[in-house]
Design a protein around this motif. Structure first.
Motif, PDB file in Angstrom:
ATOM      1  N   ASN A 176       0.808  -1.224   0.000  1.00  0.00           N
ATOM      2  CA  ASN A 176       0.000   0.000   0.000  1.00  0.00           C
ATOM      3  C   ASN A 176       0.839   1.271   0.000  1.00  0.00           C
ATOM      4  N   ASP A 177       2.165   1.126   0.186  1.00  0.00           N
ATOM      5  CA  ASP A 177       3.027   2.293   0.256  1.00  0.00           C
ATOM      6  C   ASP A 177       3.325   2.795  -1.146  1.00  0.00           C
ATOM      7  N   VAL A 178       2.384   3.556  -1.723  1.00  0.00           N
ATOM      8  CA  VAL A 178       2.517   4.010  -3.103  1.00  0.00           C
ATOM      9  C   VAL A 178       3.725   4.922  -3.267  1.00  0.00           C
ATOM     10  N   VAL A 179       3.933   5.823  -2.306  1.00  0.00           N
ATOM     11  CA  VAL A 179       5.043   6.756  -2.411  1.00  0.00           C
ATOM     12  C   VAL A 179       6.370   6.011  -2.454  1.00  0.00           C
ATOM     13  N   GLY A 180       6.512   4.987  -1.655  1.00  0.00           N
ATOM     14  CA  GLY A 180       7.784   4.298  -1.545  1.00  0.00           C
ATOM     15  C   GLY A 180       8.072   3.298  -2.638  1.00  0.00           C
ATOM     16  N   LEU A 181       7.060   2.851  -3.367  1.00  0.00           N
ATOM     17  CA  LEU A 181       7.262   1.708  -4.258  1.00  0.00           C
ATOM     18  C   LEU A 181       6.952   1.983  -5.727  1.00  0.00           C
ATOM     19  N   ARG A 182       6.768   3.235  -6.105  1.00  0.00           N
ATOM     20  CA  ARG A 182       6.543   3.552  -7.503  1.00  0.00           C
ATOM     21  C   ARG A 182       7.713   4.352  -8.043  1.00  0.00           C
ATOM     22  N   GLY A 183       8.386   3.785  -9.034  1.00  0.00           N
ATOM     23  CA  GLY A 183       9.499   4.467  -9.682  1.00  0.00           C
ATOM     24  C   GLY A 183       9.171   4.733 -11.134  1.00  0.00           C
ATOM     25  N   GLY A 184      10.147   5.240 -11.857  1.00  0.00           N
ATOM     26  CA  GLY A 184       9.909   5.491 -13.272  1.00  0.00           C
ATOM     27  C   GLY A 184      11.119   6.088 -13.965  1.00  0.00           C
ATOM     28  N   HIS A 185      11.085   6.034 -15.314  1.00  0.00           N
ATOM     29  CA  HIS A 185      12.179   6.543 -16.123  1.00  0.00           C
ATOM     30  C   HIS A 185      11.666   7.377 -17.288  1.00  0.00           C
ATOM     31  N   ILE A 186      12.454   8.344 -17.679  1.00  0.00           N
ATOM     32  CA  ILE A 186      12.360   9.042 -18.955  1.00  0.00           C
ATOM     33  C   ILE A 186      13.574   8.577 -19.754  1.00  0.00           C
ATOM     34  N   VAL A 187      13.351   8.036 -20.965  1.00  0.00           N
ATOM     35  CA  VAL A 187      14.434   7.368 -21.690  1.00  0.00           C
ATOM     36  C   VAL A 187      14.581   7.940 -23.098  1.00  0.00           C
ATOM     37  N   TYR A 188      15.824   8.126 -23.537  1.00  0.00           N
ATOM     38  CA  TYR A 188      16.094   8.531 -24.912  1.00  0.00           C
ATOM     39  C   TYR A 188      17.395   7.884 -25.377  1.00  0.00           C
ATOM     40  N   ASP A 189      17.593   7.805 -26.700  1.00  0.00           N
ATOM     41  CA  ASP A 189      18.834   7.266 -27.246  1.00  0.00           C
ATOM     42  C   ASP A 189      19.554   8.310 -28.088  1.00  0.00           C
ATOM     43  N   PHE A 190      20.838   8.076 -28.313  1.00  0.00           N
ATOM     44  CA  PHE A 190      21.705   9.004 -29.045  1.00  0.00           C
ATOM     45  C   PHE A 190      21.807   8.502 -30.484  1.00  0.00           C
ATOM     46  N   ASP A 191      20.946   9.037 -31.358  1.00  0.00           N
ATOM     47  CA  ASP A 191      20.891   8.590 -32.751  1.00  0.00           C
ATOM     48  C   ASP A 191      22.024   9.190 -33.573  1.00  0.00           C
ATOM     49  N   SER A 192      22.512   8.426 -34.529  1.00  0.00           N
ATOM     50  CA  SER A 192      23.564   8.897 -35.423  1.00  0.00           C
ATOM     51  C   SER A 192      22.961   9.495 -36.688  1.00  0.00           C
ATOM     52  N   PRO A 193      23.694  10.385 -37.372  1.00  0.00           N
ATOM     53  CA  PRO A 193      23.163  10.997 -38.593  1.00  0.00           C
ATOM     54  C   PRO A 193      22.828  10.000 -39.696  1.00  0.00           C
ATOM     55  N   ASP A 194      23.530   8.858 -39.723  1.00  0.00           N
ATOM     56  CA  ASP A 194      23.251   7.878 -40.773  1.00  0.00           C
ATOM     57  C   ASP A 194      22.059   6.978 -40.449  1.00  0.00           C
ATOM     58  N   GLY A 195      21.458   7.148 -39.253  1.00  0.00           N
ATOM     59  CA  GLY A 195      20.262   6.391 -38.898  1.00  0.00           C
ATOM     60  C   GLY A 195      20.511   4.962 -38.470  1.00  0.00           C
ATOM     61  N   ARG A 196      21.766   4.543 -38.347  1.00  0.00           N
ATOM     62  CA  ARG A 196      22.055   3.137 -38.050  1.00  0.00           C
ATOM     63  C   ARG A 196      22.307   2.868 -36.566  1.00  0.00           C
ATOM     64  N   SER A 197      22.212   3.895 -35.718  1.00  0.00           N
ATOM     65  CA  SER A 197      22.438   3.704 -34.279  1.00  0.00           C
ATOM     66  C   SER A 197      21.184   3.990 -33.476  1.00  0.00           C
ATOM     67  N   ASN A 198      20.040   3.629 -34.007  1.00  0.00           N
ATOM     68  CA  ASN A 198      18.754   3.862 -33.346  1.00  0.00           C
ATOM     69  C   ASN A 198      18.476   2.731 -32.364  1.00  0.00           C
ATOM     70  N   SER A 199      19.064   2.805 -31.193  1.00  0.00           N
ATOM     71  CA  SER A 199      19.057   1.685 -30.248  1.00  0.00           C
ATOM     72  C   SER A 199      17.674   1.280 -29.784  1.00  0.00           C
ATOM     73  N   LEU A 200      16.745   2.235 -29.646  1.00  0.00           N
ATOM     74  CA  LEU A 200      15.426   1.930 -29.093  1.00  0.00           C
ATOM     75  C   LEU A 200      14.385   1.604 -30.167  1.00  0.00           C
ATOM     76  N   VAL A 201      14.859   1.300 -31.374  1.00  0.00           N
ATOM     77  CA  VAL A 201      13.931   0.911 -32.430  1.00  0.00           C
ATOM     78  C   VAL A 201      13.208  -0.373 -32.032  1.00  0.00           C
ATOM     79  N   SER A 202      11.957  -0.498 -32.432  1.00  0.00           N
ATOM     80  CA  SER A 202      11.152  -1.673 -32.095  1.00  0.00           C
ATOM     81  C   SER A 202      11.850  -2.954 -32.539  1.00  0.00           C
ATOM     82  N   GLY A 203      11.901  -3.940 -31.643  1.00  0.00           N
ATOM     83  CA  GLY A 203      12.500  -5.224 -31.954  1.00  0.00           C
ATOM     84  C   GLY A 203      13.947  -5.366 -31.542  1.00  0.00           C
ATOM     85  N   ASN A 204      14.588  -4.273 -31.100  1.00  0.00           N
ATOM     86  CA  ASN A 204      15.970  -4.360 -30.652  1.00  0.00           C
ATOM     87  C   ASN A 204      16.046  -5.206 -29.381  1.00  0.00           C
TER      88      ASN A 204
END
Length: 298
Positions: free
Chosen positions: A181-209
């Motif tokens: 029941n301790d909602v304050v103590g047990l709920r975490g979370g993240h904001i996530v992003y990846d560092f994409d390259s200009p050639d488009g080949r370093s898209n780490s968070l693409v679906s299926g990775n």
């Protein structure tokens, strides 16, 4: 915010991003110290990552306000408040890497930043443009591939505040454990992003990775997809940026939605950055506020 990146509708003001330094509790040696970043959310309160301040001695720690910590205004720390569910680096994936710094006096000359003070206020931001800032130090990381972007000062140190842009790829909430029941103590979370390259080949968070690259594992980044198109100011953090703010626009106002927590240390294409999600901890933040030292937004 140097020209042409002045704060306003296109770029947030990074003046609330501060440098934090403290001597270590566990070692009285004068060479023992730890540094990171944070963000002013009220005149006497700074929000930062728990791992930045957990080993700092509050009696010998301070916050520096200014674009270069070597020449900024120094404020003494009164106390630290670390999230009660923070249990160290082994549990970074749970999203409790957050702490508050109470200052001995009011900060002058800098407006505090708005922060995500309501649970779920950032639910609809997926795909939004975000800006991140901090006082990252590349000097101990020769494997960083930033080249001229490493931004050394004239004296070849890394004391200047910097900022970069990205796309918000994941908004994650880690729910309350079953039967608790301790909602304050047990709920975490993240904001996530990846560092994409200009050639488009370093898209780490693409679906299926599979959720890993040469430098890190990010399988807990959640499901979803990611645009392969980098921003002109695309980047990722390095040590020293920890605790610095992630800004996004909410109702037309630049708002702190995350705090730099962890990721790869190399600042290279393909890095995935995890940032503590602020909104899920709004109740805890406001539980620290008091009539003596109120926190704006509570």
């Amino acid at each position: 915010n140097s020209y042409p990146y002045n704060s306003g509708s296109q770029y947030p003001s990074f003046s609330s991003t501060v440098f934090i330094w403290g001597s270590c509790i566990s070692d009285s040696s004068p060479d023992c110290g730890w540094a990171g970043s944070g963000v002013i959310i009220s005149s006497r309160w700074v929000l930062t990552a728990a791992h930045v301040v957990e080993d700092m001695d509050p009696d010998d720690s301070f916050v520096v306000v200014g674009s270069d910590w070597e020449y900024g205004d120094v404020y003494e720390v009164e106390s630290f408040y670390i999230h009660p569910s923070w249990n160290g680096d082994d549990e970074l994936h749970l999203g409790f890497d957050i702490a508050l710094v109470a200052l001995s006096e009011h900060i002058s000359g800098v407006y505090p930043s708005s922060w995500a003070n309501q649970d779920g206020i950032d639910d609809s931001l997926l795909g939004a443009t975000i800006f991140i800032s901090g006082y990252g130090d590349y000097s101990d990381y020769e494997d960083s591939f930033c080249d001229s972007a490493c931004l050394t000062d004239e004296n070849e140190s890394y004391s200047q505040r910097r900022a970069w842009a990205n796309t918000l790829d994941r908004v994650i909430e880690i729910g309350t454990q079953s039967g608790e029941n301790d909602v304050v103590g047990l709920r975490g979370g993240h904001i996530v992003y990846d560092f994409d390259s200009p050639d488009g080949r370093s898209n780490s968070l693409v679906s299926g990775n599979l959720g890993l690259n040469f430098f890190q594992v990010y399988s807990y980044a959640g499901e979803g997809d990611s645009s392969p198109n980098p921003h002109a100011l695309e980047g990722a953090g390095v040590p020293g940026d920890s605790g610095g703010p992630v800004f996004a626009k909410i109702d037309g106002k630049w708002t702190v939605i995350g705090l730099t927590s962890h990721g790869s240390e190399t600042s290279d294409y393909g890095d995935v950055a995890f940032n503590t999600r602020v909104s899920v901890h709004a109740e805890w933040i406001c539980s620290i506020s008091s009539s003596y030292k109120p926190i704006s937004g509570c």
